[in-house]
Write a protein that holds these residues in place. Structure first.
Motif, mmCIF file in Angstrom:
data_model
loop_
_atom_site.group_PDB
_atom_site.id
_atom_site.type_symbol
_atom_site.label_atom_id
_atom_site.label_comp_id
_atom_site.label_asym_id
_atom_site.label_seq_id
_atom_site.Cartn_x
_atom_site.Cartn_y
_atom_site.Cartn_z
ATOM 1 N N ASN A 49 31.506 48.077 33.550
ATOM 2 C CA ASN A 49 31.813 47.148 34.639
ATOM 3 C C ASN A 49 33.166 47.511 35.229
ATOM 4 O O ASN A 49 34.143 47.713 34.493
ATOM 5 C CB ASN A 49 31.827 45.702 34.121
ATOM 6 C CG ASN A 49 30.450 45.265 33.680
ATOM 7 O OD1 ASN A 49 29.467 45.583 34.312
ATOM 8 N ND2 ASN A 49 30.384 44.546 32.566
ATOM 9 N N GLU B 111 46.093 40.016 40.520
ATOM 10 C CA GLU B 111 45.198 39.549 39.463
ATOM 11 C C GLU B 111 44.238 40.689 39.126
ATOM 12 O O GLU B 111 43.579 41.223 40.013
ATOM 13 C CB GLU B 111 44.397 38.326 39.921
ATOM 14 C CG GLU B 111 45.251 37.114 40.243
ATOM 15 C CD GLU B 111 44.402 35.972 40.781
ATOM 16 O OE1 GLU B 111 43.184 35.991 40.562
ATOM 17 O OE2 GLU B 111 44.981 35.100 41.434
ATOM 18 N N ILE B 112 44.194 41.043 37.843
ATOM 19 C CA ILE B 112 43.279 42.097 37.378
ATOM 20 C C ILE B 112 42.459 41.509 36.247
ATOM 21 O O ILE B 112 43.001 40.966 35.285
ATOM 22 C CB ILE B 112 44.040 43.346 36.889
ATOM 23 C CG1 ILE B 112 44.866 43.944 38.029
ATOM 24 C CG2 ILE B 112 43.066 44.377 36.340
ATOM 25 C CD1 ILE B 112 45.727 45.120 37.596
ATOM 26 N N GLU B 113 41.163 41.629 36.392
ATOM 27 C CA GLU B 113 40.259 41.166 35.326
ATOM 28 C C GLU B 113 39.314 42.319 35.004
ATOM 29 O O GLU B 113 38.739 42.922 35.904
ATOM 30 C CB GLU B 113 39.470 39.956 35.822
ATOM 31 C CG GLU B 113 38.563 39.363 34.760
ATOM 32 C CD GLU B 113 37.759 38.189 35.294
ATOM 33 O OE1 GLU B 113 36.718 37.910 34.705
ATOM 34 O OE2 GLU B 113 38.181 37.580 36.298
ATOM 35 N N GLN B 114 39.218 42.623 33.742
ATOM 36 C CA GLN B 114 38.338 43.713 33.313
ATOM 37 C C GLN B 114 37.181 43.126 32.516
ATOM 38 O O GLN B 114 37.334 42.752 31.361
ATOM 39 C CB GLN B 114 39.099 44.717 32.443
ATOM 40 C CG GLN B 114 38.231 45.828 31.880
ATOM 41 C CD GLN B 114 37.651 46.730 32.943
ATOM 42 O OE1 GLN B 114 38.386 47.357 33.681
ATOM 43 N NE2 GLN B 114 36.338 46.768 33.051
ATOM 44 N N PRO B 115 36.009 43.010 33.126
ATOM 45 C CA PRO B 115 34.855 42.536 32.356
ATOM 46 C C PRO B 115 34.501 43.571 31.283
ATOM 47 O O PRO B 115 34.609 44.774 31.500
ATOM 48 C CB PRO B 115 33.727 42.417 33.389
ATOM 49 C CG PRO B 115 34.402 42.444 34.727
ATOM 50 C CD PRO B 115 35.667 43.210 34.536
ATOM 51 N N PRO C 41 36.714 47.051 37.129
ATOM 52 C CA PRO C 41 37.678 45.952 37.072
ATOM 53 C C PRO C 41 37.684 45.156 38.376
ATOM 54 O O PRO C 41 37.425 45.682 39.455
ATOM 55 C CB PRO C 41 39.012 46.656 36.844
ATOM 56 C CG PRO C 41 38.811 48.044 37.300
ATOM 57 C CD PRO C 41 37.367 48.358 37.121
ATOM 58 N N ILE C 42 37.971 43.877 38.267
ATOM 59 C CA ILE C 42 38.103 43.006 39.434
ATOM 60 C C ILE C 42 39.594 42.914 39.736
ATOM 61 O O ILE C 42 40.377 42.420 38.918
ATOM 62 C CB ILE C 42 37.506 41.613 39.143
ATOM 63 C CG1 ILE C 42 36.015 41.743 38.803
ATOM 64 C CG2 ILE C 42 37.725 40.681 40.310
ATOM 65 C CD1 ILE C 42 35.402 40.479 38.257
ATOM 66 N N HIS C 43 39.969 43.421 40.920
ATOM 67 C CA HIS C 43 41.384 43.510 41.277
ATOM 68 C C HIS C 43 41.608 42.735 42.570
ATOM 69 O O HIS C 43 41.055 43.069 43.614
ATOM 70 C CB HIS C 43 41.768 44.990 41.451
ATOM 71 C CG HIS C 43 43.217 45.181 41.738
ATOM 72 N ND1 HIS C 43 43.663 46.094 42.645
ATOM 73 C CD2 HIS C 43 44.339 44.583 41.249
ATOM 74 C CE1 HIS C 43 44.973 46.067 42.704
ATOM 75 N NE2 HIS C 43 45.409 45.145 41.864
#
Length: 191
Positions: free
Chosen positions: A157, A25-29, A159-161
């Motif tokens: 910000n 799961e990768i989320e890039q704020p 990335p949330i990985h």
């Protein structure tokens, strides 16, 4: 004759695999961007143009003079006529004073004083050429700019990985085996 034979039977081994798929799961704020832009300052200094038109000579040529100019001209004309009259009277007095020198001074003075002077005339252009004077001073515009540069602040910000690795469990569904037997020996033993 019986020949002994070897008989082999094999069973293949079978693996059983239990697979848990990996999860990523990768989320890039989004980046946080702040921009401040102050307006530019414009200072305009304007000197208006100046046009002057002097048509007093053209008006004078058409006999449309101001009262002050007429009074001044009449005063000058009266003064010059008075000086001319004084000069003429002085000259005529001198002629009469010397009457004994001969000549007909009284008759010549009577003729001079009794006749109107000859008037001169000519073609004239009214108003005269170049009688209207113009002068123009062009205007001036000074522009002074004060530019304000923008203030830009960026907060990036990370990335949330989140990564969960996959798991593979292996096991034996069927074990391999090999069976070997000899055939053809039984007959020989009976004999």
């Amino acid at each position: 004759m019986n020949i002994p034979q070897l008989k082999m039977e094999s069973v293949r081994g079978q693996l059983s695999l239990s697979i848990t798929q990996p999860v990523q799961e990768i989320e890039q704020p989004a980046a946080e961007l702040s921009i401040e832009q102050w307006p530019a300052e414009l200072d305009i200094e304007r000197t208006p143009g100046k046009l002057t038109i002097d048509q007093s000579q053209a008006r004078a040529d058409m006999d449309l003079k101001s009262i002050s100019r007429r009074i001044e001209e009449f005063a000058q004309k009266g003064y010059s006529d008075w000086l001319e009259g004084m000069a003429r009277l002085s000259q005529q007095g001198d002629e009469l004073m010397r009457i004994e020198n001969g000549g007909n001074a009284i008759a010549s003075q009577a003729k001079e004083n009794g006749e109107s002077p000859m008037l001169e005339f000519n073609i004239a252009f009214i108003p005269s050429a170049n009688s209207v004077k113009t002068n123009y001073e062009p205007g001036k515009v000074d522009l002074n700019w004060k530019v304000s540069h923008p203030k830009i602040e960026v907060k990036v910000n990370k990335p949330i990985h989140i990564y969960t690795p996959g798991i593979v469990h292996g096991g034996m569904k069927q074990w391999p085996s090999l069976t070997i037997s000899v055939t053809g020996l039984e007959l020989d033993e009976k004999k």
